[in-house]
Scaffold this motif. Structure first.
Motif, mmCIF file in Angstrom:
data_model
loop_
_atom_site.group_PDB
_atom_site.id
_atom_site.type_symbol
_atom_site.label_atom_id
_atom_site.label_comp_id
_atom_site.label_asym_id
_atom_site.label_seq_id
_atom_site.Cartn_x
_atom_site.Cartn_y
_atom_site.Cartn_z
ATOM 1 N N GLN A 339 19.485 73.364 71.272
ATOM 2 C CA GLN A 339 20.078 72.058 71.517
ATOM 3 C C GLN A 339 21.562 72.082 71.225
ATOM 4 O OE1 GLN A 339 17.763 69.615 68.901
ATOM 5 N NE2 GLN A 339 16.086 69.337 70.373
ATOM 6 N N PRO A 340 22.333 71.276 71.933
ATOM 7 C CA PRO A 340 23.786 71.259 71.659
ATOM 8 C C PRO A 340 24.071 70.654 70.296
ATOM 9 C CG PRO A 340 23.196 69.542 73.241
ATOM 10 C CD PRO A 340 21.961 70.377 73.040
ATOM 11 N N GLU A 341 25.193 71.052 69.717
ATOM 12 C CA GLU A 341 25.550 70.558 68.387
ATOM 13 C C GLU A 341 25.899 69.077 68.406
ATOM 14 O OE1 GLU A 341 28.667 72.978 66.930
ATOM 15 O OE2 GLU A 341 27.446 74.811 66.793
ATOM 16 N N THR A 342 26.294 68.596 69.558
ATOM 17 C CA THR A 342 26.675 67.179 69.665
ATOM 18 C C THR A 342 25.501 66.271 69.995
ATOM 19 O OG1 THR A 342 27.227 67.481 72.012
ATOM 20 C CG2 THR A 342 28.998 67.795 70.397
ATOM 21 N N ILE A 347 22.884 60.846 70.714
ATOM 22 C CA ILE A 347 21.791 59.891 70.519
ATOM 23 C C ILE A 347 22.300 58.625 69.855
ATOM 24 C CG2 ILE A 347 19.598 59.519 69.333
ATOM 25 C CD1 ILE A 347 18.999 62.475 69.697
ATOM 26 N N VAL A 348 23.158 58.775 68.849
ATOM 27 C CA VAL A 348 23.718 57.608 68.163
ATOM 28 C C VAL A 348 24.546 56.769 69.134
ATOM 29 C CG1 VAL A 348 25.296 56.866 66.349
ATOM 30 C CG2 VAL A 348 23.680 58.720 65.916
ATOM 31 N N GLU A 349 25.347 57.430 69.951
ATOM 32 C CA GLU A 349 26.172 56.701 70.913
ATOM 33 C C GLU A 349 25.319 55.989 71.958
ATOM 34 O OE1 GLU A 349 29.776 57.669 74.125
ATOM 35 O OE2 GLU A 349 28.937 59.251 72.847
ATOM 36 N N LEU A 350 24.245 56.646 72.422
ATOM 37 C CA LEU A 350 23.365 56.012 73.396
ATOM 38 C C LEU A 350 22.661 54.797 72.797
ATOM 39 C CD1 LEU A 350 21.989 56.090 76.191
ATOM 40 C CD2 LEU A 350 20.275 57.624 75.202
ATOM 41 N N CYS A 351 22.194 54.911 71.561
ATOM 42 C CA CYS A 351 21.512 53.785 70.921
ATOM 43 C C CYS A 351 22.468 52.624 70.667
ATOM 44 C CB CYS A 351 20.874 54.240 69.613
ATOM 45 S SG CYS A 351 19.494 55.396 69.825
ATOM 46 N N GLU A 352 23.700 52.925 70.247
ATOM 47 C CA GLU A 352 24.668 51.855 70.027
ATOM 48 C C GLU A 352 25.029 51.149 71.323
ATOM 49 O OE1 GLU A 352 28.011 53.526 68.089
ATOM 50 O OE2 GLU A 352 27.010 53.736 66.135
ATOM 51 N N GLN A 353 24.954 51.848 72.415
ATOM 52 C CA GLN A 353 25.239 51.219 73.702
ATOM 53 C C GLN A 353 24.186 50.172 74.057
ATOM 54 O OE1 GLN A 353 25.461 54.063 76.879
ATOM 55 N NE2 GLN A 353 25.589 52.503 78.482
ATOM 56 N N TYR A 354 22.932 50.396 73.639
ATOM 57 C CA TYR A 354 21.846 49.488 74.009
ATOM 58 C C TYR A 354 21.599 48.389 72.984
ATOM 59 C CZ TYR A 354 20.180 51.940 78.168
ATOM 60 O OH TYR A 354 20.078 52.462 79.439
ATOM 61 N N ILE A 355 21.939 48.592 71.713
ATOM 62 C CA ILE A 355 21.596 47.597 70.693
ATOM 63 C C ILE A 355 22.671 46.547 70.516
ATOM 64 C CG2 ILE A 355 20.123 49.220 69.450
ATOM 65 C CD1 ILE A 355 22.357 49.664 67.473
ATOM 66 N N ARG A 356 23.631 46.501 71.394
ATOM 67 C CA ARG A 356 24.650 45.456 71.320
ATOM 68 C C ARG A 356 24.072 44.136 71.812
ATOM 69 N NH1 ARG A 356 29.622 49.046 73.904
ATOM 70 N NH2 ARG A 356 29.802 50.505 72.153
ATOM 71 N N GLU A 357 24.802 43.071 71.522
ATOM 72 C CA GLU A 357 24.371 41.744 71.959
ATOM 73 C C GLU A 357 24.271 41.683 73.471
ATOM 74 O OE1 GLU A 357 25.759 38.520 68.690
ATOM 75 O OE2 GLU A 357 27.324 39.212 70.042
ATOM 76 N N PRO A 358 23.353 40.898 74.000
ATOM 77 C CA PRO A 358 22.427 39.983 73.327
ATOM 78 C C PRO A 358 21.064 40.584 73.027
ATOM 79 C CG PRO A 358 22.357 39.570 75.663
ATOM 80 C CD PRO A 358 23.300 40.721 75.474
ATOM 81 N N ASN A 359 20.941 41.921 73.066
ATOM 82 C CA ASN A 359 19.636 42.550 72.896
ATOM 83 C C ASN A 359 19.114 42.368 71.480
ATOM 84 O OD1 ASN A 359 19.638 43.408 75.520
ATOM 85 N ND2 ASN A 359 20.410 45.438 75.080
ATOM 86 N N ILE A 360 17.788 42.400 71.354
ATOM 87 C CA ILE A 360 17.101 42.305 70.067
ATOM 88 C C ILE A 360 16.744 43.715 69.617
ATOM 89 C CG2 ILE A 360 15.104 41.352 68.875
ATOM 90 C CD1 ILE A 360 15.053 39.245 71.178
ATOM 91 N N ILE A 361 16.981 44.000 68.343
ATOM 92 C CA ILE A 361 16.765 45.340 67.807
ATOM 93 C C ILE A 361 15.411 45.382 67.123
ATOM 94 C CG2 ILE A 361 17.691 47.128 66.305
ATOM 95 C CD1 ILE A 361 20.410 45.729 66.526
ATOM 96 N N LEU A 362 14.595 46.327 67.520
ATOM 97 C CA LEU A 362 13.304 46.563 66.880
ATOM 98 C C LEU A 362 13.410 47.892 66.136
ATOM 99 C CD1 LEU A 362 10.501 45.187 66.755
ATOM 100 C CD2 LEU A 362 9.754 46.790 68.496
ATOM 101 N N ALA A 363 13.735 47.789 64.827
ATOM 102 C CA ALA A 363 13.954 48.981 64.009
ATOM 103 C C ALA A 363 12.608 49.448 63.454
ATOM 104 C CB ALA A 363 14.928 48.675 62.879
ATOM 105 N N VAL A 364 12.158 50.606 63.902
ATOM 106 C CA VAL A 364 10.863 51.152 63.509
ATOM 107 C C VAL A 364 11.080 52.149 62.375
ATOM 108 C CG1 VAL A 364 8.817 52.390 64.274
ATOM 109 C CG2 VAL A 364 9.983 50.834 65.836
#
Length: 896
Positions: A339-342, A347-364
């Motif tokens: 896997q690449p080092e980045t 993954i963090v950048e992709l998740c931050e893109q989706y959990i912005r407003e107005p979306n609801i975050i379901l933290a499992v």
């Protein structure tokens, strides 16, 4: 109160006269005596004497006047009082004072009833919890006894009376715990069948907006599921859906966002999934859905591991709520060597893109992992610091002690505004072959959490049913909050679309069907123009041109290369040599397969025109349709080709043996022959002139001389070699003779050949041929114009005119049958094949795809469709706004 009435009577319009006489009331209770001016004590006595219990009504009558007798004054002394008016405004005050005591009594009674109802509900709640715990304890004890004893104990069913159930139940009469859990899990907008349509407008708005190319302002809130790998994200989603459909594995099988849209279908028992982007249709087997998701995720190479291109999946079922969930790749701590080092940062950048407003975050988060190490909570706090949009889901609650799990769910250490919900998400092993695991899983979780009393405390939320209900409530609240902003954004987009549609297309609406019909009409119109322009005269011209070229080839082959052609006008009429040549040339013309060649010629001309028509507007934007047009055109022509060729061959067969010729036909043949030879002579002169200009006159003359000399030398050597060969056949072998000739040629000629380029020598030979052909054509033109060629009896002297006359007869006969058998049939069948192949076989999807092949039409349709969808969304949003206002109005304070 009575004094006030007396005071009103005293100021009434009628006057009261006080006489010095003894006052006696009709009630005959007492008489009062006082002086001319009553004192304060006398007024008090009068007030007590006329209390409400006395018959005071008679005093108010207009016919009765009170008489007050003064004992000290003479009878003649009278006291006249002031005259006052009676006011009606005093009646409401009288009524108000009269209602004070009843109002106070009603208020005290309502307060008492409210307090009693509160205490009764509190007692019922505590009693219900107490009875539930006792019942669960008895059931667990009986179950333990049954497991420890070999024989089965008889099942004991305790039925509680209905009135006690109604008193001690929170939600009224209920059935089993499983049924209660499913009812509580069911969203409030689908509790009744007639209320199921209330959830359709938000879902339809979301589906329409997903199909519109829009900016971020038109995004409706979705539920984004985040969590670390192996935290139980997939199990939570599958518990909500009721099927195992997500790919599982250890090598990061979730590499792309999965946009999961759950659609509740109460009127259908069918459960299936769809991939709108792939067009695979309904997939009732969820194992196929799982395999498709695995293939789509593993299509991302391991060198990248994560892609931001989402996978759209829709699941239709009567057992799912209307939700929109987005499953993202799980957080990782360490990358492997492949896997690449980045990858972690991606993954963090992709998740931050989706959990912005107005979306609801379901933290499992997993219950057996400390929340302080939760990557999901860390990322959610970064975007949502106050936790207003975050719901915590604690999985694997069966792996920790009940007290530990309850401490997590109390929402005290890492508080979230929407709280935490604990789930197990582990269906029982024995599901009785149930395809949908929702009911079995909810029942299993209900048994687990009821077996531990600590999870029944207030403020603790557990169970998949609670999670489903919580998600629907939060999603509805978020949509209600963002509803007005979405309405504004949609309104702006709609106004822009309307403006562009007005400016670019002047509000002119088109459909894919109308464009297809217009295209078909254009094809037919172009073909009709071609049919009018290509008729019998054009076919005759094509066939005649072909046969005339064949006549020239025969003349050049049999006559113009013959050295005796110079003596042709002088030979005898009975010379069999020239008669034989004339018959041979005529047979070569008539027996050369004129039927097949002429039919093939017309077919080639028709196909060339059809290719030209297929490359014109509007078919130039539709390559597949153009190919179809050419294919069925070729099929029509090939179908009639053999029949037409056979008919032509049968009709020209008499000309193979004898050709009759009239004077007029001969004269026309002579004229056409002269014209044909003149054109040939002109083309020869042009070609020769072009060679002279290209090479140069002097150089061309030298090259021609060199070629002629070389030919003469070669002819001499050939004659010499032939004579020597005849005399010394046995003395010199042939190989030696050839080598000696080559040596001589190489020695004497090679030094001169080096002065000219081979291409120049080739052009010189071509110039010699053209010069000789021009001389022969001039000679034959002179012969055709002579008196000798005026009569058809001298046809052996004028073979060009005779062959041209035969070619004309063949042309007429061939064109007549080609027109009937081939051309008319093609013109008749083509428009019908256009309808059959291009219209009737197309469905709605193919028609739309055909229209969008044209870039201008595609732009028009897309803008028109965008405008229509925005108008539809706006209409549904207005309905939601009205419904939201009605709900807020019903929730408002009630005015008594």
């Amino acid at each position: 109160m009575v004094s006030q009435i007396l005071r009103q009577v005293a100021i009434s319009p009628r006057s009261l006269r006080v006489r010095s006489a003894t006052f006696t009331s009709r009630s005959n209770r007492s008489s009062i005596r006082f002086s001319s001016i009553p004192t304060k004590l006398q007024r008090r006595q009068l007030h007590h004497a006329t209390k409400p219990s006395s018959n005071f009504i008679s005093l108010l009558g207009y016919d009765h006047r009170p008489i007050l007798r003064n004992v000290h004054s003479p009878p003649s002394l009278l006291l006249v009082s002031q005259v006052r008016t009676f006011s009606l405004n005093s009646i409401p005050r009288f009524v108000f004072h009269a209602m004070k005591i009843p109002t106070a009594g009603v208020t005290v009674g309502v307060g008492g009833l409210t307090y009693a109802n509160y205490k009764l509900n509190d007692m019922a709640s505590k009693s219900s919890d107490f009875l539930s715990s006792i019942t669960d304890g008895i059931k667990s004890a009986v179950g333990a006894v049954r497991q420890g004893i070999d024989f089965d104990l008889p099942s004991i069913e305790i039925q509680v009376p209905g009135f006690l159930t109604n008193i001690f139940s929170k939600s009224g009469p209920s059935a089993t715990s499983n049924q209660f859990q499913i009812e509580s899990d069911r969203p409030r907008f689908i509790k009744k069948e007639d209320e199921s349509n209330s959830s359709e407008p938000p879902r339809e708005v979301r589906n329409i907006l997903m199909n519109i190319d829009h900016n971020e302002t038109l995004r409706l809130p979705s539920i984004v599921v985040i969590g670390s790998q192996s935290s139980g994200k997939s199990s939570v989603l599958e518990a909500i859906v009721g099927h195992e459909f997500l790919p599982k594995g250890s090598n990061m099988v979730t590499r792309r966002p999965i946009e999961l849209t759950l659609i509740h279908t109460p009127k259908s028992k069918e459960e299936y999934g769809e991939f709108p982007q792939l067009g695979l249709g309904k997939m009732h087997d969820f194992s196929h859905v799982q395999q498709t998701l695995r293939d789509l995720n593993l299509a991302v190479p391991e060198s990248e591991c994560v892609s931001n291109k989402p996978i759209e999946l829709r699941i239709y079922s009567p057992n799912v709520p209307d939700l929109t969930l987005i499953d993202l790749p799980g957080y990782i701590q360490v990358t492997n060597r492949n896997q690449p080092e980045t990858l972690k940062d991606k993954i963090v950048e992709l998740c931050e893109q989706y959990i912005r407003e107005p979306n609801i975050i379901l933290a499992v988060c997993a219950a057996d992992v400390d929340l302080a190490n939760s990557e999901a909570l860390k990322s959610s706090r970064k975007i949502d610091p106050l936790g207003l949009r975050t719901i915590g889901v604690i999985t694997k609650m069966d792996l920790v002690e009940p007290e530990t799990g309850a401490a997590i769910l109390r929402n005290t250490d890492y508080p979230l505004h929407l709280g935490y919900i604990g789930v197990v998400c582990k269906p029982p092993a024995n599901r009785n072959n149930q395809k949908n695991i929702t009911s079995a899983l909810i029942q299993h979780e209900d048994q687990f959490f009821r077996s531990n009393y600590v999870y029944s405390q207030r403020g603790i939320q557990v169970g998949t049913g609670t999670l489903r209900r919580k998600l629907m409530e939060v999603l509805e609240e978020n949509m209600a909050k963002s509803l007005f902003s979405i309405v504004g954004a949609v309104q702006l987009e709609l106004e822009e679309a309307r403006y562009q549609f007005k400016v670019q297309y002047n509000d002119r609406r088109i459909t894919a069907e109308s464009y297809v019909a217009e295209t078909i009409d254009s094809i037919k119109h172009n073909f009709k123009d071609f049919a009018h322009s290509f008729g019998k005269p054009q076919v005759r011209h094509e066939v005649r041109t072909m046969l005339e070229q064949r006549v020239l080839d025969l003349c050049a082959e049999l006559y113009w290369t013959d050295s005796k052609v110079v003596d042709l006008p002088k030979v005898s009429a009975d010379d069999l040599y020239w008669h034989y040549k004339l018959d041979m040339s005529s047979a070569a013309l008539t027996k050369s397969g004129i039927g097949r060649t002429s039919t093939q010629l017309v077919v080639d001309v028709l196909m060339a025109n059809m290719e030209k028509l297929a490359s014109m507007e509007p078919l130039n934007n539709h390559p597949d349709t153009s190919s179809k047009v050419l294919n069925f055109s070729n099929e029509i022509l090939r179908h009639k080709f053999h029949t037409t060729a056979d008919q032509v061959e049968n009709c020209v067969k008499p000309y193979k043996y004898e050709v009759e010729c009239s004077e007029q036909e001969w004269a026309d043949g002579v004229k056409r022959s002269i014209t044909l030879l003149e054109k040939e002579l002109e083309s020869c002169d042009k070609a020769l002139h072009h060679i002279r200009n290209t090479i140069g006159k002097k150089k061309l003359r030298a090259a021609i001389k060199y070629v002629l000399d070389a030919e003469k030398e070669e002819a001499k050597r050939k004659d010499t070699g032939d004579s020597n060969n005849e005399s010394n056949t046995h003395a010199i072998p042939p190989s030696a003779l050839i080598s000696s000739i080559n040596d001589i040629m190489e020695g004497d000629v090679e030094h001169n050949r080096l002065h000219f380029n081979p291409k120049v020598l080739e052009k010189a030979r071509e110039a010699i041929f053209l010069r000789d052909r021009s001389m022969i054509l001039k000679y034959r033109l002179a012969a055709l114009k002579s008196r000798q060629c005026k009569s058809p009896d001298n046809k052996q002297y004028c073979p060009e005119a005779f062959l041209n006359m035969v070619a004309e007869k063949l042309t007429y006969t061939a064109v007549m049958f080609i027109q009937v058998e081939l051309l008319n049939e093609f013109f008749f069948q083509f428009p019908r094949e256009v309808d059959n192949r291009l219209i009737y076989d197309l469905d709605r999807k193919q028609i739309l795809s055909f229209a969008k092949e044209n870039p201008h039409i595609r732009k028009h349709l897309e803008l028109q469709e965008r405008k229509r969808k925005l108008e539809e969304v706006m209409e549904k949003l207005n309905y939601l706004v009205r419904r939201q206002r009605d709900i807020e109005g019903r929730k408002g304070p009630t005015n008594f």
